[in-house]
Design a protein around this motif. Structure first.
Motif, PDB file in Angstrom:
ATOM      1  N   SER A 152       0.822  -1.213   0.000  1.00  0.00           N
ATOM      2  CA  SER A 152       0.000   0.000   0.000  1.00  0.00           C
ATOM      3  C   SER A 152       0.856   1.263   0.000  1.00  0.00           C
ATOM      4  O   SER A 152       0.429   2.303  -0.501  1.00  0.00           O
ATOM      5  N   GLY A 153       2.064   1.197   0.555  1.00  0.00           N
ATOM      6  CA  GLY A 153       2.948   2.353   0.549  1.00  0.00           C
ATOM      7  C   GLY A 153       4.086   2.226  -0.436  1.00  0.00           C
ATOM      8  O   GLY A 153       5.145   2.847  -0.241  1.00  0.00           O
ATOM      9  N   TYR A 154       3.889   1.464  -1.507  1.00  0.00           N
ATOM     10  CA  TYR A 154       4.996   1.154  -2.411  1.00  0.00           C
ATOM     11  C   TYR A 154       5.419   2.360  -3.242  1.00  0.00           C
ATOM     12  O   TYR A 154       6.588   2.513  -3.566  1.00  0.00           O
ATOM     13  N   THR A 166       0.705   4.046   6.492  1.00  0.00           N
ATOM     14  CA  THR A 166       0.753   4.329   7.930  1.00  0.00           C
ATOM     15  C   THR A 166      -0.536   3.910   8.626  1.00  0.00           C
ATOM     16  O   THR A 166      -0.515   3.289   9.696  1.00  0.00           O
ATOM     17  N   LYS A 167      -1.671   4.243   8.008  1.00  0.00           N
ATOM     18  CA  LYS A 167      -2.951   3.853   8.605  1.00  0.00           C
ATOM     19  C   LYS A 167      -3.117   2.336   8.600  1.00  0.00           C
ATOM     20  O   LYS A 167      -3.621   1.755   9.568  1.00  0.00           O
ATOM     21  N   TRP A 235     -10.549   1.895   8.372  1.00  0.00           N
ATOM     22  CA  TRP A 235      -9.278   1.996   7.661  1.00  0.00           C
ATOM     23  C   TRP A 235      -9.418   1.722   6.165  1.00  0.00           C
ATOM     24  O   TRP A 235      -8.588   2.186   5.363  1.00  0.00           O
ATOM     25  N   THR A 236     -10.443   0.996   5.779  1.00  0.00           N
ATOM     26  CA  THR A 236     -10.541   0.503   4.401  1.00  0.00           C
ATOM     27  C   THR A 236     -10.627   1.620   3.357  1.00  0.00           C
ATOM     28  O   THR A 236      -9.848   1.615   2.388  1.00  0.00           O
ATOM     29  N   PRO A 237     -11.546   2.600   3.468  1.00  0.00           N
ATOM     30  CA  PRO A 237     -11.620   3.632   2.411  1.00  0.00           C
ATOM     31  C   PRO A 237     -10.334   4.440   2.276  1.00  0.00           C
ATOM     32  O   PRO A 237      -9.909   4.744   1.151  1.00  0.00           O
ATOM     33  N   ASP A 238      -9.710   4.809   3.394  1.00  0.00           N
ATOM     34  CA  ASP A 238      -8.487   5.610   3.325  1.00  0.00           C
ATOM     35  C   ASP A 238      -7.337   4.838   2.696  1.00  0.00           C
ATOM     36  O   ASP A 238      -6.569   5.384   1.901  1.00  0.00           O
ATOM     37  N   GLY A 242      -5.575   5.758  -1.078  1.00  0.00           N
ATOM     38  CA  GLY A 242      -4.184   6.164  -1.173  1.00  0.00           C
ATOM     39  C   GLY A 242      -3.262   5.152  -1.803  1.00  0.00           C
ATOM     40  O   GLY A 242      -2.192   5.508  -2.297  1.00  0.00           O
ATOM     41  N   SER A 243      -3.640   3.891  -1.819  1.00  0.00           N
ATOM     42  CA  SER A 243      -2.764   2.839  -2.340  1.00  0.00           C
ATOM     43  C   SER A 243      -2.752   2.845  -3.864  1.00  0.00           C
ATOM     44  O   SER A 243      -3.707   3.311  -4.501  1.00  0.00           O
TER      45      SER A 243
END
Length: 498
Positions: A152-154, A166-167, A235-238, A242-243
């Motif tokens: 997700s933060g790639y 982060t989330k 946490w799912t929508p955020d 962003g991913s």
């Protein structure tokens, strides 16, 4: 000579009968990808892509060959139920890798690590589906969660991706803590037993009722985070918004395959004598998930954020089959719908990935008039979006029909009517996008999308673009035609015991 003739068949058959041979193949491919990338210094990326696809395909073939030979060990239990979900996870990884390489190369990030994290996440999900003791369940779940967090933060230069990672990491840590707190009360009263069947025997013998209820509460909360059940879905929508889009596609199906498999085995084996209690609690969470997921999705403007809420409602639908708790019908309908959901959801994201690459936007209003610019890209949602909503005749309608019918027969009277109403609501926001594609007027440039992609995608990655189109066609056909073969699929999934 006779000894050699006697031992040679055994040496050949021994690896083939290993219950974790598909996982071993993936581990070897992971090692090979890292070594080749180090030796080639990140140059031969297409070779890494092909290695990952071949390893996933070979693992799937090996798993199908092992289908008739269930093997039980201390750490894992290979059965029809676990094999089905392991096979589903291989399908998720195979289709996800095939449609994401174009995005990765265009984003100019390292492909080797991306493939490493994706295969590792799939590997963790496969181990989780057949885990037979508490430690293996926890470790494999963390394998899946951490790999998904890294994915997700790639895109490190994107602030939204960093925020999503982060989330994801913080919420994953919280859910893992709750799950570990739920496992701890089981370990003491069971006399230090870790295997699921031995744990339930010792707890029944000692009758620690209050401790067992505490364990059920913590495990339910911990798994609800992983399943994105209400009210643990925040946490799912955020994270989805962003991913990177291929990562969102992967997360949307992997978690919906691995987590229900683990949940069903965990609660079905350890807490069968508390079925009324946890059925009522999970049924309530599933009902609210269906309502909230569909109602909030109607108000979204970002396509990625909008598609984050349907999985929340979809897991509510899947839980109806879990609560039916009938290996002949309830579990079969749940497994069948999960299989159809893989193709429907991955196919939906398959059209978003190239559109986002070519336009750099994920706003729903920018899909207006897409039919005039790219009819092929429009063809995908026309087939799959109605299937996700449950409209006939695509496969999603027949999957939901079997799922709701068996849920009704099992006594899920509050959940099934809510599922029917919310399915109608979901049809609205899916058809709204399709209507905009055909009748809307785009405020963007009239330049065809195919001509604007050249600034983002280099000609050297035409192989990946072809693979994306092939994957899109496969998912479109699978999500549409599988409804015709719904009866054979359900027959295969019947009597899938733990």
């Amino acid at each position: 000579m006779n000894d050699i003739n006697y031992l040679l068949p055994k040496l050949i058959l021994t690896p083939a009968n290993l219950p974790i041979l598909p996982e071993i193949i993936l581990i070897l491919s992971l090692t090979g990808i890292i070594l080749i990338d180090l030796l080639n210094k990140g140059k031969n990326t297409i070779l890494l892509y092909k290695i990952s696809l071949v390893s996933l395909f070979v693992s799937a073939v090996v798993l199908l060959c092992q289908w008739e030979f269930p093997v039980v060990s201390e750490r894992s239990h290979s059965s029809d139920f676990s094999n089905i979900f392991r096979f589903f996870l291989l399908i998720c990884s195979l289709l996800s890798v095939s449609s994401s390489v174009d995005y990765v190369l265009s984003s100019k990030v390292a492909l080797a690590e991306f493939l490493l994290f994706k295969l590792t996440a799939g590997l963790g999900g496969m181990v989780l589906s057949c885990a037979n003791d508490l430690i293996t369940i926890y470790v494999s779940l963390e394998f899946l969660a951490l790999s998904s967090c890294f994915l997700s933060g790639y895109t490190k230069r994107d602030m939204r991706s960093n925020e999503a990672s982060t989330k994801f990491l913080s919420m994953s840590g919280a859910s893992s803590s709750l799950l570990l707190y739920g496992f701890s009360p089981l370990y003491g009263p069971s006399g230090g037993q870790l295997q699921l069947n031995e744990t339930v025997d010792r707890i029944l013998l000692n009758q620690y009722v209050s401790i067992t209820y505490i364990s059920v509460a913590f495990i339910t909360a911990g798994t609800a985070f992983k399943l994105s059940l209400f009210p643990f879905h925040q946490w799912t929508p955020d994270v989805y918004e962003g991913s990177p889009t291929p990562v969102v596609a992967f997360l949307s199906v992997t978690s919906k395959v691995a987590a229900p498999a683990s949940f069903t085995r965990l609660f079905g084996l350890i807490f069968p004598y508390l079925s009324n209690e946890w059925h009522a609690a999970v049924g309530l969470l599933a009902t609210f998930s269906m309502i909230l997921g569909n109602l909030i999705a109607v108000t979204q403007r970002s396509i990625k954020r909008m598609l984050a809420y349907p999985p929340i409602s979809q897991i509510g639908y899947i839980m109806i089959g879990v609560l039916a708790a009938d290996s002949g019908n309830g579990y079969a309908s749940m497994i069948t719908y999960t299989f159809l959901y893989i193709f429907m959801n991955l196919g939906t994201f398959a059209r978003i990935t190239p559109f986002g690459l070519r336009t750099g936007t994920d706003n729903i209003r920018d899909y207006a008039g897409l039919y005039m610019k790219d009819p092929v890209l429009t063809f995908s949602p026309v087939l799959r979006s109605p299937s996700l909503g449950g409209m006939p005749p695509p496969s999603g309608f027949f999957g939901k029909l079997h799922l709701f019918w068996h849920g009704w027969k099992a006594g899920s009277y509050p959940s099934v009517p809510v599922a029917l109403v919310t399915s109608v609501i979901s049809i609205y926001y899916y058809l709204k996008i399709i209507k905009s594609m055909f009748t809307g007027k785009s405020g963007r440039s009239d330049t065809p999308i195919t001509s604007r992609q050249n600034s983002l995608v280099s000609p050297s990655i035409s192989i990946s673009k072809n693979s994306l189109e092939i994957a899109m066609i496969i998912r479109a056909l699978a999500s549409t035609l599988s409804g015709i073969f719904i009866d054979p699929i359900i027959e295969i999934t019947r009597n899938t015991f733990f």
